[in-house]
Structures are given as C-alpha cells and as structure tokens.
Design a protein around this motif. Structure first.
Motif, PDB file in Angstrom:
ATOM      1  N   TRP A 102      -7.881  -5.176  -4.248  1.00 50.02           N
ATOM      2  CA  TRP A 102      -7.998  -3.738  -4.516  1.00 50.02           C
ATOM      3  C   TRP A 102      -9.022  -3.067  -3.614  1.00 50.02           C
ATOM      4  O   TRP A 102      -8.865  -1.897  -3.258  1.00 50.02           O
ATOM      5  N   LEU A 149      -7.357  -1.914  -0.627  1.00 51.26           N
ATOM      6  CA  LEU A 149      -6.244  -0.996  -0.864  1.00 51.26           C
ATOM      7  C   LEU A 149      -6.690   0.456  -1.052  1.00 51.26           C
ATOM      8  O   LEU A 149      -5.925   1.374  -0.783  1.00 51.26           O
ATOM      9  N   TRP A 200       1.802   1.878  -3.816  1.00 52.19           N
ATOM     10  CA  TRP A 200       0.696   2.456  -4.593  1.00 52.19           C
ATOM     11  C   TRP A 200       0.364   3.864  -4.118  1.00 52.19           C
ATOM     12  O   TRP A 200      -0.040   4.718  -4.919  1.00 52.19           O
ATOM     13  N   SER A 201       0.555   4.139  -2.838  1.00 52.03           N
ATOM     14  CA  SER A 201       0.381   5.509  -2.346  1.00 52.03           C
ATOM     15  C   SER A 201       1.406   6.429  -2.983  1.00 52.03           C
ATOM     16  O   SER A 201       1.087   7.576  -3.355  1.00 52.03           O
ATOM     17  N   VAL A 257       0.384   7.095  -6.665  1.00 55.18           N
ATOM     18  CA  VAL A 257      -0.737   8.041  -6.733  1.00 55.18           C
ATOM     19  C   VAL A 257      -0.272   9.450  -6.368  1.00 55.18           C
ATOM     20  O   VAL A 257      -0.622  10.433  -7.049  1.00 55.18           O
ATOM     21  N   MET A 305       6.369   6.208   3.277  1.00 51.58           N
ATOM     22  CA  MET A 305       5.166   5.528   2.801  1.00 51.58           C
ATOM     23  C   MET A 305       5.321   4.010   2.803  1.00 51.58           C
ATOM     24  O   MET A 305       4.411   3.288   3.204  1.00 51.58           O
ATOM     25  N   ASN A 353      -3.450  12.144   7.415  1.00 53.25           N
ATOM     26  CA  ASN A 353      -4.026  10.797   7.347  1.00 53.25           C
ATOM     27  C   ASN A 353      -4.831  10.424   8.585  1.00 53.25           C
ATOM     28  O   ASN A 353      -5.779   9.644   8.488  1.00 53.25           O
ATOM     29  N   TYR A 370       0.826  -1.214   0.000  1.00 49.38           N
ATOM     30  CA  TYR A 370       0.000   0.000   0.000  1.00 49.38           C
ATOM     31  C   TYR A 370       0.857   1.260   0.000  1.00 49.38           C
ATOM     32  O   TYR A 370       0.432   2.310  -0.487  1.00 49.38           O
ATOM     33  N   VAL A 396      -4.652   3.710   0.561  1.00 47.51           N
ATOM     34  CA  VAL A 396      -3.847   4.457  -0.409  1.00 47.51           C
ATOM     35  C   VAL A 396      -4.268   5.926  -0.442  1.00 47.51           C
ATOM     36  O   VAL A 396      -3.423   6.832  -0.444  1.00 47.51           O
ATOM     37  N   SER A 418      -1.736   8.893   0.769  1.00 45.99           N
ATOM     38  CA  SER A 418      -1.105   9.637  -0.332  1.00 45.99           C
ATOM     39  C   SER A 418      -1.506  11.105  -0.400  1.00 45.99           C
ATOM     40  O   SER A 418      -0.780  11.909  -1.001  1.00 45.99           O
TER      41      SER A 418
END
Length: 307
Positions: free
Chosen positions: A172, A175, A104-105, A108, A244, A144, A101, A179, A183
C-alpha cells in the motif's frame, strides 16, 4: 437484450480486425527500423537478423501471418529489443502492475467523484457546492504529469512518509501516490458530469411528483434520481477505466512501477515495433470490450436504448 448484444458484437469484431491491420501498416510504414538506430549494420548481418524475425518475407505475407497469430493464438511475436522475451512476456510482466494501481485509481475516482457531484447538486449554490466545484477545478488543472512530481516532493522529500518510487509487490505504501496522481483528473471529470446530470434530473417532472407525494429525499435520490443521472457518467467510465488499467506513461516514469506504460515509451524510442503493436492492440481490445460492456449496462438502465 440478446439481439442488442449480438448487434454490438457484430460491430466490435470487425473493428478489432481493422485495428490490428492498421496498427501493422502504420508501424512498418514508418521510416527506419529496429536494427539501424545506433549504427549501420553490415548487409549480411542485417539480412540474417531480418530472416530470423521473418522480416525478409513479402509485406503481405508478414501482415497475414501476424494477423493470423494474433487472432487465433493471441501471439504478438518476439520483441526486437528485449532479448529472449516475447511481447506476451512483456505484457504479462507489466500489465498486472498497471491493472492493480489502475483499478484502485478507478475506485477512488468513481467513489470521490460521484460523491462530490451528488453532494454539490443537492446543495446547489451553497458553500458545499462551491467547495466541491473548487476541488474538482483544482484537480482538473493539475494533471498527472504535474501531480506526480508534487506528490514526490511533498510526501517523500519533505515529509518522508511514503517511498518515492518502486513497486515491491504492490504494497500500500507504493500504491498511494500513483493512485492519487492517476485518479485526480478523472475524479474531477466524473464529479462535474455527475453534478450537471443530477441537477438536470432533480428538476425533472417525475422528481417533482415524487416530492409532491411526500417521499423522503433519500428515497427519491436512490430510487428515482440516481439511475437516470448516472447515464452520462457511465458512458464516460468505459474509456476512463481502460485508460487507467492500461497504465500511464507519467505514472510509470515518475514512480518506476514497471508497468506497460514504460515499456511502450522505451519501445517507441527504440522502434521495437512488435511491442508497440502488442500494447496498442491490447489497449484497443480493452477499449472495444469495455465500450461494449458500457453499451450493455446503458441499455439495462435505459430500455429505450435497446430500440
């Protein structure tokens, strides 16, 4: 370029050794211990437990043994609280989750942040610029620990679109919210850095010369402006990527992902010093490594840095 890399390595290796020693000293200098949190143990029982973990040895012997195992075997020793588990086992179970994660963060945050920053710079003082700046400011003021419960409230409790927690192999559906929550604040910082840097680059003399020669804006942007404008952002991306991929305590707590952030909090509360030191050293090693990578990338983009 090779001499530049060797110079950076010559600084990184001693820094890593100092980090390991300081982590050990600080952990064992803290008052209390991992075996006297709940109720005092009989002296005989406490002596047997300390002998099992090698805590009865002189302090300098403990530190030398620990540093030697970490450096030569990458062995962080056993956990004091998680029975029949070593620190390496805990990292192996938690780090892949945060790596997924976190990666992918990062994707993005960089994709959206760079796009917003470049678009805002190209459309300065238009509604597009104001909208992009407004989005980044809104994301910046929603860290966050605020974004995570809002996402759970909206997408799980109100709409019922996404599961509110768990991991389930990293599907997904599990996730999306981690994410987004992780992000957004990084995306806002990247967008603001990219916008200010791109504005400065677009006003530079070599860009005005390219425009005077009649080059199309797309070519000016990708061939001439993007590289120098990316330098401040690249220096920010190294530490951001480490933060991250090593997980977030808030993300692990709110979404129950099982990442190392939750292990770090639990170990701090239970004084599981070996786990705390293992995760701290892991984060430190990744920070040093990616800063080294950023320095090399920085020198590749701007050859003046090598001098």
């Amino acid at each position: 370029m090779l001499s530049f890399i060797l110079r950076r390595l010559a600084v990184a290796i001693p820094t890593m050794l100092i980090l390991i020693v300081i982590s050990f000293v600080l952990m064992f200098a803290a008052p209390g211990g991992p075996f006297n949190n709940d109720r005092p143990l009989p002296p005989e029982v406490l002596a047997n437990i300390e002998a099992r973990y090698g805590l009865d040895q002189p302090y300098i012997v403990q530190m030398t043994t620990y540093v030697w195992k970490v450096v030569t075997q990458f062995d962080f020793g056993p956990s004091f609280k998680y029975r029949d588990q070593t620190v390496n086992d805990i990292i192996r179970s938690g780090f892949p989750v945060t790596l997924v994660y976190g990666f992918w963060s990062f994707v993005v945050a960089v994709t959206v942040g760079v796009s917003l920053g470049v678009l805002a710079a190209l459309k300065q003082n238009t509604w597009i610029d104001y909208l992009a700046v407004g989005v980044t400011v809104g994301a910046q003021v929603l860290p966050n620990f605020v974004m995570a419960p809002i996402l759970v409230l909206v997408f799980t409790l109100w709409l019922g679109w996404l599961p509110g927690g768990g991991w389930n192999g990293g599907q997904w559906q599990y996730l999306v919210m981690p994410v987004i929550a992780l992000s957004t604040s990084y995306m806002a910082s990247i967008a603001r850095i990219m916008r200010s840097s791109m504005l400065e680059t677009l006003n530079a003399g070599f860009i005005r010369t390219a425009r005077a020669k009649g080059l199309p804006m797309r070519r000016i942007l990708w061939r001439h402006a993007m590289k120098p404008a990316s330098l401040p952002m690249i220096s920010y991306l190294g530490p951001a990527f480490v933060y991250m991929i090593t997980g977030s305590v808030i993300i692990d707590v709110y979404f129950s992902t099982g990442g190392i952030g939750q292990y770090f909090v639990n170990s701090a509360l239970s004084r599981d010093y070996s786990v705390i030191m293992g995760i701290t050293i892991l984060v430190g090693a990744l920070t040093i490594g990616f800063n080294l990578l950023v320095d090399i990338l920085y020198a590749w983009i701007d050859p003046k840095i090598r001098l």
